[in-house]
Design a protein around this motif. Structure first.
Motif, PDB file in Angstrom:
ATOM      1  N   ARG A  56     -10.337  -2.075   6.706  1.00  0.00           N
ATOM      2  CA  ARG A  56     -10.455  -0.671   6.307  1.00  0.00           C
ATOM      3  C   ARG A  56     -11.186   0.143   7.362  1.00  0.00           C
ATOM      4  O   ARG A  56     -10.751   1.239   7.751  1.00  0.00           O
ATOM      5  CB  ARG A  56     -11.191  -0.600   4.971  1.00  0.00           C
ATOM      6  CG  ARG A  56     -11.551   0.795   4.482  1.00  0.00           C
ATOM      7  CD  ARG A  56     -12.786   0.760   3.583  1.00  0.00           C
ATOM      8  NE  ARG A  56     -14.004   0.451   4.339  1.00  0.00           N
ATOM      9  CZ  ARG A  56     -15.187   0.255   3.787  1.00  0.00           C
ATOM     10  NH1 ARG A  56     -15.318   0.294   2.466  1.00  0.00           N
ATOM     11  NH2 ARG A  56     -16.253  -0.009   4.544  1.00  0.00           N
ATOM     12  N   ASP A  57     -12.309  -0.388   7.840  1.00  0.00           N
ATOM     13  CA  ASP A  57     -13.095   0.332   8.848  1.00  0.00           C
ATOM     14  C   ASP A  57     -12.338   0.454  10.167  1.00  0.00           C
ATOM     15  O   ASP A  57     -12.404   1.482  10.844  1.00  0.00           O
ATOM     16  CB  ASP A  57     -14.435  -0.366   9.068  1.00  0.00           C
ATOM     17  CG  ASP A  57     -15.378  -0.209   7.882  1.00  0.00           C
ATOM     18  OD1 ASP A  57     -15.079   0.606   6.992  1.00  0.00           O
ATOM     19  OD2 ASP A  57     -16.411  -0.906   7.861  1.00  0.00           O
ATOM     20  N   LYS A  58     -11.618  -0.600  10.542  1.00  0.00           N
ATOM     21  CA  LYS A  58     -10.821  -0.567  11.764  1.00  0.00           C
ATOM     22  C   LYS A  58      -9.762   0.538  11.690  1.00  0.00           C
ATOM     23  O   LYS A  58      -9.510   1.237  12.685  1.00  0.00           O
ATOM     24  CB  LYS A  58     -10.147  -1.921  11.965  1.00  0.00           C
ATOM     25  CG  LYS A  58      -9.064  -1.979  13.035  1.00  0.00           C
ATOM     26  CD  LYS A  58      -9.645  -1.883  14.420  1.00  0.00           C
ATOM     27  CE  LYS A  58      -8.562  -2.097  15.466  1.00  0.00           C
ATOM     28  NZ  LYS A  58      -9.083  -1.931  16.851  1.00  0.00           N
ATOM     29  N   LEU A  59      -9.172   0.724  10.529  1.00  0.00           N
ATOM     30  CA  LEU A  59      -8.116   1.717  10.361  1.00  0.00           C
ATOM     31  C   LEU A  59      -8.651   3.110  10.076  1.00  0.00           C
ATOM     32  O   LEU A  59      -7.877   4.086  10.080  1.00  0.00           O
ATOM     33  CB  LEU A  59      -7.184   1.283   9.223  1.00  0.00           C
ATOM     34  CG  LEU A  59      -6.462  -0.057   9.415  1.00  0.00           C
ATOM     35  CD1 LEU A  59      -5.645  -0.401   8.175  1.00  0.00           C
ATOM     36  CD2 LEU A  59      -5.574  -0.038  10.652  1.00  0.00           C
ATOM     37  N   GLY A  60      -9.943   3.228   9.798  1.00  0.00           N
ATOM     38  CA  GLY A  60     -10.533   4.524   9.498  1.00  0.00           C
ATOM     39  C   GLY A  60     -10.089   5.098   8.168  1.00  0.00           C
ATOM     40  O   GLY A  60      -9.943   6.315   8.019  1.00  0.00           O
ATOM     41  N   LEU A  61      -9.898   4.223   7.186  1.00  0.00           N
ATOM     42  CA  LEU A  61      -9.436   4.632   5.860  1.00  0.00           C
ATOM     43  C   LEU A  61     -10.540   4.472   4.831  1.00  0.00           C
ATOM     44  O   LEU A  61     -11.493   3.714   5.035  1.00  0.00           O
ATOM     45  CB  LEU A  61      -8.228   3.785   5.433  1.00  0.00           C
ATOM     46  CG  LEU A  61      -6.991   3.819   6.320  1.00  0.00           C
ATOM     47  CD1 LEU A  61      -5.959   2.820   5.816  1.00  0.00           C
ATOM     48  CD2 LEU A  61      -6.390   5.217   6.375  1.00  0.00           C
ATOM     49  N   THR A  62     -10.406   5.175   3.707  1.00  0.00           N
ATOM     50  CA  THR A  62     -11.251   4.861   2.555  1.00  0.00           C
ATOM     51  C   THR A  62     -10.717   3.573   1.934  1.00  0.00           C
ATOM     52  O   THR A  62      -9.585   3.158   2.208  1.00  0.00           O
ATOM     53  CB  THR A  62     -11.213   5.980   1.512  1.00  0.00           C
ATOM     54  OG1 THR A  62      -9.889   6.038   0.942  1.00  0.00           O
ATOM     55  CG2 THR A  62     -11.577   7.330   2.114  1.00  0.00           C
ATOM     56  N   GLN A  69      -2.178   1.527   0.282  1.00  0.00           N
ATOM     57  CA  GLN A  69      -1.155   1.464   1.321  1.00  0.00           C
ATOM     58  C   GLN A  69      -0.805   0.046   1.749  1.00  0.00           C
ATOM     59  O   GLN A  69       0.360  -0.239   2.052  1.00  0.00           O
ATOM     60  CB  GLN A  69      -1.619   2.259   2.550  1.00  0.00           C
ATOM     61  CG  GLN A  69      -0.568   2.378   3.651  1.00  0.00           C
ATOM     62  CD  GLN A  69      -1.004   3.326   4.754  1.00  0.00           C
ATOM     63  OE1 GLN A  69      -1.983   4.069   4.612  1.00  0.00           O
ATOM     64  NE2 GLN A  69      -0.287   3.319   5.860  1.00  0.00           N
ATOM     65  N   TYR A  70      -1.792  -0.854   1.741  1.00  0.00           N
ATOM     66  CA  TYR A  70      -1.575  -2.142   2.387  1.00  0.00           C
ATOM     67  C   TYR A  70      -1.716  -3.369   1.484  1.00  0.00           C
ATOM     68  O   TYR A  70      -1.501  -4.488   1.954  1.00  0.00           O
ATOM     69  CB  TYR A  70      -2.556  -2.299   3.554  1.00  0.00           C
ATOM     70  CG  TYR A  70      -2.257  -1.387   4.711  1.00  0.00           C
ATOM     71  CD1 TYR A  70      -1.164  -1.615   5.546  1.00  0.00           C
ATOM     72  CD2 TYR A  70      -3.063  -0.278   4.984  1.00  0.00           C
ATOM     73  CE1 TYR A  70      -0.884  -0.784   6.617  1.00  0.00           C
ATOM     74  CE2 TYR A  70      -2.802   0.560   6.058  1.00  0.00           C
ATOM     75  CZ  TYR A  70      -1.701   0.301   6.868  1.00  0.00           C
ATOM     76  OH  TYR A  70      -1.426   1.132   7.924  1.00  0.00           O
ATOM     77  N   THR A  71      -2.084  -3.194   0.248  1.00  0.00           N
ATOM     78  CA  THR A  71      -2.318  -4.378  -0.579  1.00  0.00           C
ATOM     79  C   THR A  71      -1.618  -4.289  -1.926  1.00  0.00           C
ATOM     80  O   THR A  71      -1.135  -3.238  -2.328  1.00  0.00           O
ATOM     81  CB  THR A  71      -3.829  -4.602  -0.836  1.00  0.00           C
ATOM     82  OG1 THR A  71      -4.298  -3.664  -1.820  1.00  0.00           O
ATOM     83  CG2 THR A  71      -4.641  -4.447   0.430  1.00  0.00           C
ATOM     84  N   GLU A  72      -1.610  -5.417  -2.620  1.00  0.00           N
ATOM     85  CA  GLU A  72      -1.139  -5.491  -3.997  1.00  0.00           C
ATOM     86  C   GLU A  72      -1.991  -6.523  -4.726  1.00  0.00           C
ATOM     87  O   GLU A  72      -2.470  -7.479  -4.116  1.00  0.00           O
ATOM     88  CB  GLU A  72       0.340  -5.874  -4.056  1.00  0.00           C
ATOM     89  CG  GLU A  72       0.681  -7.163  -3.348  1.00  0.00           C
ATOM     90  CD  GLU A  72       2.178  -7.371  -3.197  1.00  0.00           C
ATOM     91  OE1 GLU A  72       2.941  -6.478  -3.600  1.00  0.00           O
ATOM     92  OE2 GLU A  72       2.575  -8.420  -2.670  1.00  0.00           O
ATOM     93  N   PRO A  73      -2.210  -6.332  -6.020  1.00  0.00           N
ATOM     94  CA  PRO A  73      -3.032  -7.289  -6.765  1.00  0.00           C
ATOM     95  C   PRO A  73      -2.272  -8.583  -7.018  1.00  0.00           C
ATOM     96  O   PRO A  73      -1.035  -8.594  -7.098  1.00  0.00           O
ATOM     97  CB  PRO A  73      -3.330  -6.555  -8.070  1.00  0.00           C
ATOM     98  CG  PRO A  73      -2.207  -5.585  -8.229  1.00  0.00           C
ATOM     99  CD  PRO A  73      -1.795  -5.188  -6.851  1.00  0.00           C
ATOM    100  N   THR A 202     -12.844  -5.983  -4.384  1.00  0.00           N
ATOM    101  CA  THR A 202     -11.917  -5.197  -3.572  1.00  0.00           C
ATOM    102  C   THR A 202     -12.405  -3.805  -3.192  1.00  0.00           C
ATOM    103  O   THR A 202     -11.936  -3.252  -2.204  1.00  0.00           O
ATOM    104  CB  THR A 202     -10.567  -5.020  -4.305  1.00  0.00           C
ATOM    105  OG1 THR A 202     -10.781  -4.258  -5.511  1.00  0.00           O
ATOM    106  CG2 THR A 202      -9.943  -6.353  -4.652  1.00  0.00           C
ATOM    107  N   ASN A 203     -13.332  -3.219  -3.955  1.00  0.00           N
ATOM    108  CA  ASN A 203     -13.600  -1.807  -3.754  1.00  0.00           C
ATOM    109  C   ASN A 203     -15.096  -1.478  -3.812  1.00  0.00           C
ATOM    110  O   ASN A 203     -15.626  -1.087  -4.855  1.00  0.00           O
ATOM    111  CB  ASN A 203     -12.852  -0.976  -4.795  1.00  0.00           C
ATOM    112  CG  ASN A 203     -12.642   0.453  -4.348  1.00  0.00           C
ATOM    113  OD1 ASN A 203     -13.532   1.067  -3.787  1.00  0.00           O
ATOM    114  ND2 ASN A 203     -11.456   0.983  -4.611  1.00  0.00           N
TER     115      ASN A 203
END
Length: 270
Positions: A56-62, A69-73, A202-203
């Motif tokens: 997340r930090d590498k991509l600069g996203l919350t 955008q990138y995951t699924e449970p 996860t959050n």
């Protein structure tokens, strides 16, 4: 491409030999290996809580943006606990969303599961000796030629070369929660417990809001130093969250409860 024509089948084989840190194997993975990047498609790739923070930090996203955008449970079959896994691209090969022409576009923060390949890893509780034991094994896939060449190394040497120990250390308690739930067998998991585990795992942003904006601090005693740390530091927040999960899910007294009023409902433990 000629080197790819004589590959073995595409079956994935788990070699049923338990490896230790001193066990030796041969492996290499680089652009010079004919099968380079073939292992980066159609994956079941679980993300640890620390993986999520780093990527997340590498991509600069919350965190919400990254998760959406990138995951699924995914529900772990043995424990019944939910985790996030990486969502593959919607193309024919179902490639990793971070796969580029030259390889992994987020290589420096690649997930723990990627760093382990071609090793598998497990953690189990030795009840007789009252300690956790790590087990390793080889995963052989039909297309992989990296296992047929390269430098011989021990499991410990390989783990060090991939930066694995420093990424495992912050999530040991998270792995212990999953392992302990697996050891309890197929018992029903309360929905509230599932939600709490998934939130912490996860959050960190949502968990931080839960701590500071709900009745959390009316229910649990948290010292000022810890409060200051978890306000700003997501990794410290993870450590705190794992201890809290052990408290509410297994009854371990790691985060002290305040004297509760009858109106406050406890989370039902496993």
């Amino acid at each position: 491409m000629e080197a790819l024509q004589n590959l073995r089948g595409l079956d994935k084989i788990l070699v049923p030999v338990r490896l230790t840190g001193k066990s030796k194997f041969v492996f290499q993975c680089n652009p010079g290996v004919p099968c380079f990047k073939l292992c980066c498609s159609d994956l079941f790739l679980p993300l640890t809580p620390y993986d999520i923070i780093r990527i997340r930090d590498k991509l600069g996203l919350t965190t919400d943006e990254f998760l959406l955008q990138y995951t699924e449970p995914f529900i772990l079959p043995k424990s019944g606990l939910p985790i996030a896994r990486l969502k593959m691209s919607e193309n024919e090969e179902k490639t990793c969303p971070f796969l580029g022409d030259g390889g992994c576009n987020i290589y420096e923060v690649r997930p723990l599961a990627c760093r382990y390949y071609p090793l598998g890893f497990g953690l189990f509780r030795n009840k007789d000796e009252r300690r956790n034991e790590e087990i390793y094994y080889l995963v052989k896939e039909g297309f992989c030629q990296g296992l047929d060449s390269g430098e011989e190394m021990t499991v410990d040497e390989y783990r060090e070369s991939q930066g694995i120990p420093e990424l495992e250390k912050p999530i040991v308690e998270w792995a212990e929660i999953i392992m302990k739930k697996e050891s309890l067998g197929p018992i029903s998991v309360p929905e509230k417990s599932i939600q709490l585990f998934f939130m912490v795992s996860t959050n960190p942003e949502r968990f931080r809001s839960f701590v500071f904006e709900s009745k959390f601090l009316d229910m649990f005693e948290v010292d000022e130093k810890t409060l200051e740390e978890i306000k700003e530091d997501d990794l410290k927040l993870l450590q705190f969250g794992f201890k809290w999960l052990k408290t509410v899910l297994f009854g371990e007294n790691l985060i002290k409860r305040r004297k509760e009023s009858p109106a406050v409902k406890k989370v039902k433990p496993f």
